[in-house]
Write an enzyme that holds these catalytic residues in place. Structure first.
Site, PDB file in Angstrom:
ATOM      1  N   LYS A 148       2.207   4.614   1.479  1.00  0.00           N
ATOM      2  CA  LYS A 148       2.270   5.176   2.837  1.00  0.00           C
ATOM      3  C   LYS A 148       1.856   6.629   2.738  1.00  0.00           C
ATOM      4  O   LYS A 148       2.584   7.472   2.218  1.00  0.00           O
ATOM      5  CB  LYS A 148       3.676   5.061   3.438  1.00  0.00           C
ATOM      6  CG  LYS A 148       3.711   5.585   4.859  1.00  0.00           C
ATOM      7  CD  LYS A 148       5.036   5.330   5.549  1.00  0.00           C
ATOM      8  CE  LYS A 148       4.937   5.601   7.044  1.00  0.00           C
ATOM      9  NZ  LYS A 148       4.565   6.966   7.380  1.00  0.00           N
TER      10      LYS A 148
ATOM     11  N   PHE B 275      -7.933   1.816   4.471  1.00  0.00           N
ATOM     12  CA  PHE B 275      -7.176   0.599   4.151  1.00  0.00           C
ATOM     13  C   PHE B 275      -7.482  -0.584   5.061  1.00  0.00           C
ATOM     14  O   PHE B 275      -6.872  -1.629   4.928  1.00  0.00           O
ATOM     15  CB  PHE B 275      -5.672   0.848   4.066  1.00  0.00           C
ATOM     16  CG  PHE B 275      -5.088   1.708   5.160  1.00  0.00           C
ATOM     17  CD1 PHE B 275      -4.981   1.229   6.445  1.00  0.00           C
ATOM     18  CD2 PHE B 275      -4.625   2.984   4.867  1.00  0.00           C
ATOM     19  CE1 PHE B 275      -4.426   2.006   7.442  1.00  0.00           C
ATOM     20  CE2 PHE B 275      -4.059   3.779   5.865  1.00  0.00           C
ATOM     21  CZ  PHE B 275      -3.957   3.283   7.158  1.00  0.00           C
TER      22      PHE B 275
ATOM     23  N   GLU C 252       0.847  -1.199   0.000  1.00  0.00           N
ATOM     24  CA  GLU C 252       0.000   0.000   0.000  1.00  0.00           C
ATOM     25  C   GLU C 252       0.878   1.243   0.000  1.00  0.00           C
ATOM     26  O   GLU C 252       2.003   1.215   0.480  1.00  0.00           O
ATOM     27  CB  GLU C 252      -0.877   0.011   1.260  1.00  0.00           C
ATOM     28  CG  GLU C 252      -1.818  -1.172   1.320  1.00  0.00           C
ATOM     29  CD  GLU C 252      -2.623  -1.209   2.613  1.00  0.00           C
ATOM     30  OE1 GLU C 252      -2.501  -0.277   3.420  1.00  0.00           O
ATOM     31  OE2 GLU C 252      -3.365  -2.180   2.788  1.00  0.00           O
TER      32      GLU C 252
ATOM     33  N   LYS D 218       7.211  -0.591   7.083  1.00  0.00           N
ATOM     34  CA  LYS D 218       7.124   0.627   6.279  1.00  0.00           C
ATOM     35  C   LYS D 218       8.485   0.959   5.697  1.00  0.00           C
ATOM     36  O   LYS D 218       9.520   0.760   6.332  1.00  0.00           O
ATOM     37  CB  LYS D 218       6.580   1.785   7.115  1.00  0.00           C
ATOM     38  CG  LYS D 218       7.448   2.121   8.309  1.00  0.00           C
ATOM     39  CD  LYS D 218       6.786   3.135   9.224  1.00  0.00           C
ATOM     40  CE  LYS D 218       7.719   3.419  10.396  1.00  0.00           C
ATOM     41  NZ  LYS D 218       7.124   4.006  11.552  1.00  0.00           N
TER      42      LYS D 218
ATOM     43  N   GLU E 255      -6.345   6.837   6.477  1.00  0.00           N
ATOM     44  CA  GLU E 255      -5.519   8.034   6.656  1.00  0.00           C
ATOM     45  C   GLU E 255      -6.202   9.208   5.943  1.00  0.00           C
ATOM     46  O   GLU E 255      -6.635   9.078   4.801  1.00  0.00           O
ATOM     47  CB  GLU E 255      -4.138   7.754   6.038  1.00  0.00           C
ATOM     48  CG  GLU E 255      -3.112   8.814   6.269  1.00  0.00           C
ATOM     49  CD  GLU E 255      -2.092   8.494   7.378  1.00  0.00           C
ATOM     50  OE1 GLU E 255      -2.226   7.461   8.082  1.00  0.00           O
ATOM     51  OE2 GLU E 255      -1.170   9.296   7.538  1.00  0.00           O
TER      52      GLU E 255
HETATM   53  P1  AMP Z   1       5.235   6.572  11.278  1.00  0.00           P
HETATM   54  O1  AMP Z   1       4.325   7.732  11.450  1.00  0.00           O
HETATM   55  O2  AMP Z   1       6.456   6.885  10.504  1.00  0.00           O
HETATM   56  O3  AMP Z   1       5.458   5.817  12.563  1.00  0.00           O
HETATM   57  O4  AMP Z   1       4.479   5.546  10.328  1.00  0.00           O
HETATM   58  C1  AMP Z   1       3.322   4.895  10.704  1.00  0.00           C
HETATM   59  C2  AMP Z   1       2.157   5.677  10.189  1.00  0.00           C
HETATM   60  O5  AMP Z   1       2.023   5.506   8.807  1.00  0.00           O
HETATM   61  C3  AMP Z   1       0.853   5.224  10.692  1.00  0.00           C
HETATM   62  O6  AMP Z   1       0.521   5.720  11.934  1.00  0.00           O
HETATM   63  C4  AMP Z   1      -0.109   5.745   9.657  1.00  0.00           C
HETATM   64  O7  AMP Z   1      -0.560   7.021  10.054  1.00  0.00           O
HETATM   65  C5  AMP Z   1       0.722   5.894   8.453  1.00  0.00           C
HETATM   66  N1  AMP Z   1       0.236   5.152   7.299  1.00  0.00           N
HETATM   67  C6  AMP Z   1       0.222   5.728   6.101  1.00  0.00           C
HETATM   68  N2  AMP Z   1      -0.229   4.887   5.171  1.00  0.00           N
HETATM   69  C7  AMP Z   1      -0.525   3.717   5.798  1.00  0.00           C
HETATM   70  C8  AMP Z   1      -1.025   2.459   5.343  1.00  0.00           C
HETATM   71  N3  AMP Z   1      -1.298   2.228   4.063  1.00  0.00           N
HETATM   72  N4  AMP Z   1      -1.197   1.486   6.286  1.00  0.00           N
HETATM   73  C9  AMP Z   1      -0.903   1.716   7.588  1.00  0.00           C
HETATM   74  N5  AMP Z   1      -0.422   2.869   8.065  1.00  0.00           N
HETATM   75  C10 AMP Z   1      -0.238   3.881   7.177  1.00  0.00           C
END
Ligand code: AMP
Length: 558
Positions: free
Chosen positions: A247, A333, A245, A413, A295
């Site tokens: 991000k 998602f 997916e 991620k 999101e």
């Molecule tokens: P981080 O903020 O760097 O810790 O990354 C995690 C965050 O990515 C999550 O809290 C989501 O807000 C975001 N995110 C964005 N796209 C997705 C996705 N397709 N699936 C899950 N989380 C996502």
């Protein structure tokens, strides 16, 4: 309250996990249902269960004012004590050991009495609320002995510092009431209220815990990977392809809908429904009753626009003209509940297939997903996602169940700047030149167990408006004024990018960042969620492998 404080003190003094569990279990067993519910919440270091949407909203200044007043000590005594301990709870202990003002009618502080005061504090709003909260703190500290005050302050500031993770408390509840720990964890995951879970455990009612509409719960999170190859590590030959997916760089949102009420919650489980009215129509049309995960992204003409613009919307209860100037789309998602049936325990593949059958529109769209069987496909998808203005990829195992609050390898991620760290600001100082009047230079730290370890300083990356707003916040939340440098409450989380991690004696973490720059303020993260020193060491070791840099290694030939 006295016994709770003593148990916490004892827990902090042993490093043995088993001993901590024993101490907690026998304490929990001795409580009434009402006390048990309250004690468990406080043992997580919070005044109220997460997801209840209640907060005390008291600043350090009010706590300090109440403590100084009751102890009759001068402000320097507080400064010295803070320098010695670096912890406001221990300061409370020191100051109240000299309490001069005692009431004739001090009553022992019971947990329900503390809870009643907290409830009054959280309900106070408007102009008189600071005064009301100050009075409430004074009354608590009047009745408290030093050790009770130490832990009251730590609960009020949500910083317990005794090495007690929620997982350990779950084990203690399981032991206290002789239930399988997996059942306790599961119930807690579903209702995000450890106090209620403990009462259920005592009465053998854990099976009754289920997802509840309008009771938000923690989001499933993703671990960071540094290369596309890593996504396939530990994957058996012949395992199905991974789900890939985009991000999205926006605000993670959990939406609850039952045909009448609609509520949007953030990662910190705060409700933000009123900020995004243009989503209502599509969200209502999606299905009659559901919980979804997705999101909210600032989006125009099929591309993401900057996160800074989206942030303006978060700060407003009523977006007004921002609805047009910063349009948003929600990408969904995941599906967590549909027509009263929870879907968490079904594999992601099934959840997505069902999600795809809901009625999407323009404002609420299905998140883009494809699959990848080899790393090279991920490298291509990464570039496509970047072209759409998204941050990178989230790669998910199709068989993964939805595990609230869990950060693991089921989801990983892959970001543009692979090495960014979430850090907390511990000090701020005046800048130079045109920034001499504002607190633009910040010192920040990562978490190292219970302590914060300073890792660097940054001067660039924020807009003038953000610097002004932060300056105001820093001034209001200064713990110690050292002239140019203000030591501030460790609450503001930043995401910082950098070129490399180096070893360094300059900071107490033993590491420093080369060319750090602030990517953004992370209002959506709490200081508990920041990166750890372990993460820093991991990046340090990895960059060695990639010849001293941390730039993306996007598959062979790229
Ligand atoms: P981080 O903020 O760097 O810790 O990354 C995690 C965050 O990515 C999550 O809290 C989501 O807000 C975001 N995110 C964005 N796209 C997705 C996705 N397709 N699936 C899950 N989380 C996502």
């Amino acid at each position: 309250m006295r016994r709770l404080a003593e148990v916490l003190e004892a827990v902090s003094q042993t490093s043995s996990k088993l001993q901590k569990i024993d101490l907690l279990a026998s304490y929990l067993r001795s409580l009434s249902d009402e006390e048990l519910r309250i004690a468990c919440t406080y043992l997580t270091g919070a005044p109220f269960p997460a997801g209840e949407g209640r907060a005390l909203n008291v600043g350090w200044s009010a706590i300090v004012e109440a403590l100084l007043d009751l102890s009759g000590r001068p402000p320097e005594a507080m400064d010295q004590s803070y320098l010695r301990h670096g912890d406001l709870g221990s300061v409370a202990y020191d100051l109240l050991a000299h309490k001069t003002k005692t009431s004739l009618f001090t009553a022992p502080l019971t947990l329900p009495a503390v809870h009643a005061v907290f409830e009054r504090m959280s309900a106070a709003t408007g102009s008189g609320s600071r005064q009301m909260k100050l009075e409430a703190l004074r009354s608590l500290f009047t009745d408290a002995d030093p050790i009770e005050a130490k832990y009251l302050v730590r609960i009020i500031t949500s910083d317990l510092r005794v090495g007690l993770k929620e997982g350990l408390l779950e084990e203690a509840i399981a032991k206290a009431f002789d239930r399988p720990v997996a059942e306790v964890r599961r119930a807690n995951m579903l209702i995000s209220d450890i106090g209620a879970v403990a009462v259920m455990a005592r009465h053998g009612r854990l099976a009754e815990a289920t997802l509840q509409l309008f009771r938000p719960f923690r989001f499933m999170l993703a671990d960071t990977i540094f290369t596309p190859e890593e996504a396939f590590e530990d994957r058996a030959d012949g395992a199905p392809p991974l789900l890939v997916e985009d991000k999205y760089d926006g605000i993670r949102a959990q939406v609850h809908h039952d045909g009448r009420r609609l509520a949007i919650f953030t990662r910190t489980l705060d409700e933000i429904t009123s900020s995004f009215p243009e989503l209502y129509q599509d969200l209502r049309a999606l299905a009659p009753s559901y919980i979804i995960d997705g999101e909210i992204v600032a989006w125009r003409d099929g591309r993401a626009i900057s996160f800074t613009q989206l942030q303006q919307r978060l700060r407003r209860k009523d977006p007004g003209a921002l609805v047009d100037s910063v349009p948003v789309v929600m990408f969904v998602f995941d599906l967590l509940l549909l027509d009263s049936a929870p879907w968490l325990d079904r594999p992601l593949r099934e959840r997505r297939d069902t999600l795809a059958r809901l009625t999407f529109g323009r404002a609420v769209q299905e998140g883009y997903a494809t699959s990848a069987a080899v790393p090279e496909e991920l490298a291509v998808r990464f570039r496509d996602a970047r072209d759409r203005g998204n941050e990178g990829l989230v790669i998910k195992r199709p068989e993964s169940l939805y595990q609230p609050g869990k950060r693991g390898r089921q989801w990983v991620k892959l970001k543009e700047e692979l090495a960014t760290l979430d850090v907390v600001v511990v000090a701020a100082e005046h800048g130079h030149g045109k920034r001499a009047a504002v607190l633009s230079d910040v010192t920040f730290a990562v978490r190292d167990g219970e302590r914060l370890a300073v890792i660097g300083k940054a001067y660039s990356g924020l807009t003038d408006a953000e610097i002004l707003a932060l300056t105001e916040w820093f001034r209001a939340h200064t713990i110690q004024d050292r002239g140019r440098v203000k030591v501030v409450e460790p609450k503001i989380v930043l995401e910082v990018a950098f070129d490399a991690v180096t070893r360094s004696d300059r900071h107490d973490s033993g590491y420093a960042l080369r060319f750090p720059r602030i990517k953004r303020i992370r209002d959506d993260k709490t200081p508990e969620e920041i990166n750890t020193l372990e993460d820093v060491v991991r990046i340090y070791e990895r960059q060695g492998e990639s010849r001293g840099g941390v730039s993306p290694r996007m598959g062979r030939g790229s």
